[in-house]
Design an enzyme around this catalytic site. Structure first.
Site, PDB file in Angstrom:
ATOM      1  N   SER A  23       0.817  -1.215   0.000  1.00  0.00           N
ATOM      2  CA  SER A  23       0.000   0.000   0.000  1.00  0.00           C
ATOM      3  C   SER A  23       0.849   1.262   0.000  1.00  0.00           C
ATOM      4  O   SER A  23       0.612   2.176  -0.796  1.00  0.00           O
ATOM      5  CB  SER A  23      -0.939  -0.001   1.210  1.00  0.00           C
ATOM      6  OG  SER A  23      -1.917  -1.002   1.048  1.00  0.00           O
ATOM      7  N   ARG A  98     -14.562  -5.793 -10.446  1.00  0.00           N
ATOM      8  CA  ARG A  98     -14.336  -4.947  -9.253  1.00  0.00           C
ATOM      9  C   ARG A  98     -14.741  -3.506  -9.582  1.00  0.00           C
ATOM     10  O   ARG A  98     -14.149  -2.852 -10.429  1.00  0.00           O
ATOM     11  CB  ARG A  98     -12.886  -5.047  -8.796  1.00  0.00           C
ATOM     12  CG  ARG A  98     -12.482  -6.444  -8.356  1.00  0.00           C
ATOM     13  CD  ARG A  98     -11.078  -6.500  -7.790  1.00  0.00           C
ATOM     14  NE  ARG A  98     -10.999  -5.801  -6.509  1.00  0.00           N
ATOM     15  CZ  ARG A  98      -9.873  -5.688  -5.798  1.00  0.00           C
ATOM     16  NH1 ARG A  98      -8.736  -6.192  -6.269  1.00  0.00           N
ATOM     17  NH2 ARG A  98      -9.867  -5.050  -4.635  1.00  0.00           N
ATOM     18  N   SER A 172     -12.377   1.795   5.798  1.00  0.00           N
ATOM     19  CA  SER A 172     -10.916   1.644   5.657  1.00  0.00           C
ATOM     20  C   SER A 172     -10.190   2.966   5.866  1.00  0.00           C
ATOM     21  O   SER A 172      -9.266   3.317   5.111  1.00  0.00           O
ATOM     22  CB  SER A 172     -10.601   1.064   4.263  1.00  0.00           C
ATOM     23  OG  SER A 172     -11.167  -0.214   4.116  1.00  0.00           O
ATOM     24  N   ASP A 292      -8.127  -6.566   5.514  1.00  0.00           N
ATOM     25  CA  ASP A 292      -7.239  -7.574   4.926  1.00  0.00           C
ATOM     26  C   ASP A 292      -6.787  -8.643   5.909  1.00  0.00           C
ATOM     27  O   ASP A 292      -6.179  -9.626   5.498  1.00  0.00           O
ATOM     28  CB  ASP A 292      -6.016  -6.895   4.301  1.00  0.00           C
ATOM     29  CG  ASP A 292      -6.393  -6.088   3.075  1.00  0.00           C
ATOM     30  OD1 ASP A 292      -5.520  -5.370   2.554  1.00  0.00           O
ATOM     31  OD2 ASP A 292      -7.566  -6.156   2.633  1.00  0.00           O
ATOM     32  N   ARG A 323     -14.561 -12.553  -0.462  1.00  0.00           N
ATOM     33  CA  ARG A 323     -13.809 -13.225   0.582  1.00  0.00           C
ATOM     34  C   ARG A 323     -14.709 -13.852   1.650  1.00  0.00           C
ATOM     35  O   ARG A 323     -14.319 -14.825   2.303  1.00  0.00           O
ATOM     36  CB  ARG A 323     -12.795 -12.257   1.228  1.00  0.00           C
ATOM     37  CG  ARG A 323     -11.639 -11.952   0.288  1.00  0.00           C
ATOM     38  CD  ARG A 323     -10.655 -10.959   0.841  1.00  0.00           C
ATOM     39  NE  ARG A 323      -9.421 -10.997   0.059  1.00  0.00           N
ATOM     40  CZ  ARG A 323      -8.433 -10.103   0.150  1.00  0.00           C
ATOM     41  NH1 ARG A 323      -8.537  -9.094   1.032  1.00  0.00           N
ATOM     42  NH2 ARG A 323      -7.346 -10.207  -0.593  1.00  0.00           N
ATOM     43  N   ARG A 366      -4.450 -13.875  -0.243  1.00  0.00           N
ATOM     44  CA  ARG A 366      -4.713 -13.947   1.190  1.00  0.00           C
ATOM     45  C   ARG A 366      -5.448 -15.227   1.589  1.00  0.00           C
ATOM     46  O   ARG A 366      -5.347 -15.669   2.739  1.00  0.00           O
ATOM     47  CB  ARG A 366      -5.460 -12.691   1.684  1.00  0.00           C
ATOM     48  CG  ARG A 366      -4.660 -11.446   1.408  1.00  0.00           C
ATOM     49  CD  ARG A 366      -4.996 -10.275   2.272  1.00  0.00           C
ATOM     50  NE  ARG A 366      -4.318  -9.072   1.811  1.00  0.00           N
ATOM     51  CZ  ARG A 366      -3.028  -8.806   2.007  1.00  0.00           C
ATOM     52  NH1 ARG A 366      -2.267  -9.671   2.678  1.00  0.00           N
ATOM     53  NH2 ARG A 366      -2.476  -7.703   1.536  1.00  0.00           N
TER      54      ARG A 366
HETATM   55  O1  LIG Z   1      -5.516   1.765  -0.164  1.00  0.00           O
HETATM   56  C1  LIG Z   1      -4.961   0.640  -0.072  1.00  0.00           C
HETATM   57  O2  LIG Z   1      -3.745   0.449  -0.211  1.00  0.00           O
HETATM   58  C2  LIG Z   1      -5.820  -0.526   0.271  1.00  0.00           C
HETATM   59  C3  LIG Z   1      -7.090  -0.336   0.754  1.00  0.00           C
HETATM   60  C4  LIG Z   1      -7.990  -1.429   1.166  1.00  0.00           C
HETATM   61  O3  LIG Z   1      -9.060  -1.514   0.253  1.00  0.00           O
HETATM   62  P1  LIG Z   1     -10.520  -0.882   0.595  1.00  0.00           P
HETATM   63  O4  LIG Z   1     -10.324   0.563   0.891  1.00  0.00           O
HETATM   64  O5  LIG Z   1     -11.285  -1.113  -0.673  1.00  0.00           O
HETATM   65  O6  LIG Z   1     -11.054  -1.626   1.790  1.00  0.00           O
HETATM   66  C5  LIG Z   1      -7.273  -2.779   1.260  1.00  0.00           C
HETATM   67  O7  LIG Z   1      -8.216  -3.866   1.240  1.00  0.00           O
HETATM   68  C6  LIG Z   1      -6.281  -2.968   0.153  1.00  0.00           C
HETATM   69  O8  LIG Z   1      -5.576  -4.191   0.335  1.00  0.00           O
HETATM   70  C7  LIG Z   1      -5.248  -1.870   0.089  1.00  0.00           C
HETATM   71  C1  LIG Z   2      -7.585  -6.142  -1.467  1.00  0.00           C
HETATM   72  C2  LIG Z   2      -6.264  -6.198  -1.623  1.00  0.00           C
HETATM   73  O1  LIG Z   2      -5.566  -5.540  -2.616  1.00  0.00           O
HETATM   74  P1  LIG Z   2      -6.160  -4.724  -3.857  1.00  0.00           P
HETATM   75  O2  LIG Z   2      -7.525  -4.157  -3.464  1.00  0.00           O
HETATM   76  O3  LIG Z   2      -5.139  -3.647  -4.062  1.00  0.00           O
HETATM   77  O4  LIG Z   2      -6.251  -5.666  -5.024  1.00  0.00           O
HETATM   78  C3  LIG Z   2      -5.388  -6.994  -0.715  1.00  0.00           C
HETATM   79  O5  LIG Z   2      -4.146  -6.880  -0.866  1.00  0.00           O
HETATM   80  O6  LIG Z   2      -5.944  -7.724   0.145  1.00  0.00           O
END
Ligand SMILES: O=C(O)C1=C[C@@H](OP(=O)(O)O)[C@@H](O)[C@H](O)C1
Ligand SMILES: C=C(OP(=O)(O)O)C(=O)O
Length: 408
Positions: A23, A98, A172, A292, A323, A366
């Site tokens: 991230s 998505r 988040s 996550d 998930r 994951r």
């Molecule tokens: O901004 C980011 O780096 C992330 C935000 C999260 O997604 P959401 O904001 O859709 O929950 C997380 O699940 C993802 O692995 C990384």
């Molecule tokens: C949701 C994830 O990543 P992304 O949304 O960036 O595909 C993750 O790493 O669990």
């Protein structure tokens, strides 16, 4: 391609160095594209960060972003604001499911030219890069924080900066705060009050020209599970981590106390120590800000024979796979009784685990990594085991270092 994990007991003490946060890396890679003077240390070696780097340096007109969610969202905003650059962004079949409509609508409010080339609301998209002069945007904040981070990352390069009004319950949040903190670290001024985020335009050079990425806390979760499922006295040292982390998944240090795992911060490492068995037969966690680690925690509870109730899981259905459904399917194969709703998961106490179950991974790194620690309790098979490279390419090597026994 499957991997057979044989019931194992790991070494009493191990040391592992984990790659940079996916991230943090993908945010800094985009900022580096906007401010080339920025130097980044400890960039993630994950597929998702490699995809990000390639897309930012490619001259192609069609870019395949594969499964990388943050790369898809961040690059959509980046190319929308890159005057004179016309690109098509595509991805895996799952990426085409998505949703990205909230971000596209927000960019349309800024004057961007983006269209869908297959299903409405999802990639693939076609982008005609433009100089974006509007600066006020309103968008829903309860679906994915990535849409918000994508806009914030390009904001300082917009003529008049950005004023973002967030609608609804923000999900988040730590990821939004991570984005804002990284912007502040390089000298970009931001405010965040009453659901309104403001980012100033920045036309001069960055204040800080070199940043180091902390190792990935989401990847650390699997070692928390391993230590929780190991005998008292087991220790695993992970590098390089800090107590004041930008990553919301650092909440693991608090959560895993319930499973008898103590976290000792020292220098640039964390020492995970199994100090006692779980004191309770049931645990409950709200994971709205750390989605996550939901898979990791559910499997830890299964392995320990605990009941668990997890809430705040509404974003799980639009990640690499649904998930919640994937967890229900695979935990049931192992003998678990599990109930799911749109945003919760309840795992009932499970006494006996089925042996040699083949865990499907649904193109989700994951799923593979969360279920691997069960090899401390029973033989288990992980299907499509190479899926881990999305975030953690050396995962299986590191488990071998700990003493896991497996055959491919
Ligand atoms: O901004 C980011 O780096 C992330 C935000 C999260 O997604 P959401 O904001 O859709 O929950 C997380 O699940 C993802 O692995 C990384
Ligand atoms: C949701 C994830 O990543 P992304 O949304 O960036 O595909 C993750 O790493 O669990």
């Amino acid at each position: 391609m499957t991997i057979q994990l044989h019931k194992s007991v790991i070494k009493e003490q191990s040391n592992i160095t984990i790659t940079g946060s996916k991230s943090e890396s993908n945010r800094l890679l985009l900022l580096q594209a906007l401010y080339p003077e920025l130097k980044i240390n400890n960039v993630s070696n994950s597929d998702d960060s490699i995809v990000m780097q390639k897309a930012l340096t490619s001259k192609e007109t069609t870019l395949d972003i594969h499964h990388a969610g943050t790369a898809m969202r961040f690059l959509t905003a980046y190319f929308a604001s890159k005057e004179g650059r016309n690109v098509a962004l595509t991805g895996s079949s799952r990426m085409k499911e998505r949703p990205i409509e909230i971000l596209v609508d927000a960019l349309h409010q800024l004057g961007a030219e983006i269209s869908y080339t297959e299903a409405y609301g999802c990639p693939p998209i076609r982008i005609q890069g433009k100089k974006l002069t509007k600066h006020k945007v309103t968008l829903k904040a309860n679906v994915s924080s990535q849409y918000i981070s994508a806009l914030l990352l390009i904001a300082s390069r917009l003529e008049n900066g950005l004023e973002l009004t967030l609608e609804g319950k923000i999900t988040s949040i730590p990821y939004i705060n991570m984005t804002l903190d990284l912007l502040n670290q390089v000298g970009i001024q931001t405010t965040f009050e009453n659901q309104v985020i403001k980012v100033n335009s920045k036309k001069d050079a960055l204040k800080t020209e070199s940043l180091t990425v902390e190792s990935d806390w989401s990847s650390a979760s699997y070692f928390y599970s391993i230590v929780a499922l190991s005998p008292i006295g087991t220790e695993v040292k992970l590098t390089s981590y800090k107590e004041e982390s930008l990553q919301g998944d650092s909440v693991l240090a608090h959560i895993y106390i319930a499973f008898g795992v103590k976290t000792v911060f020292g220098g640039d490492s964390i020492l995970l120590k199994k100090v006692e068995d779980s004191k309770s037969n049931t645990v409950e966690f709200q994971l709205n800000n750390s989605p996550d680690i939901a898979q990791t925690i559910a499997v830890t509870c299964l392995g320990l024979g605990l009941k668990c109730h997890l809430t705040g899981l509404h974003t799980l259905k639009i990640k690499e796979t649904d998930r919640l459904v994937a967890l229900q399917n695979e935990l049931q194969k192992l003998g678990a009784t599990i109930d799911i709703t749109e945003d919760t998961l309840t795992l009932h106490k499970t006494v006996t685990l089925n042996k040699n179950v083949a865990i499907a991974t649904y193109n989700d790194h994951r799923m593979a990594m969360a279920f691997a620690p069960l090899a401390l309790k029973t033989d288990v098979i992980i299907e499509d085991y190479r899926v881990v490279s999305k975030s953690y390419p050396t995962f299986w090597d590191d488990l071998k270092t700990l003493g896991f026994k497996f055959s491919k």
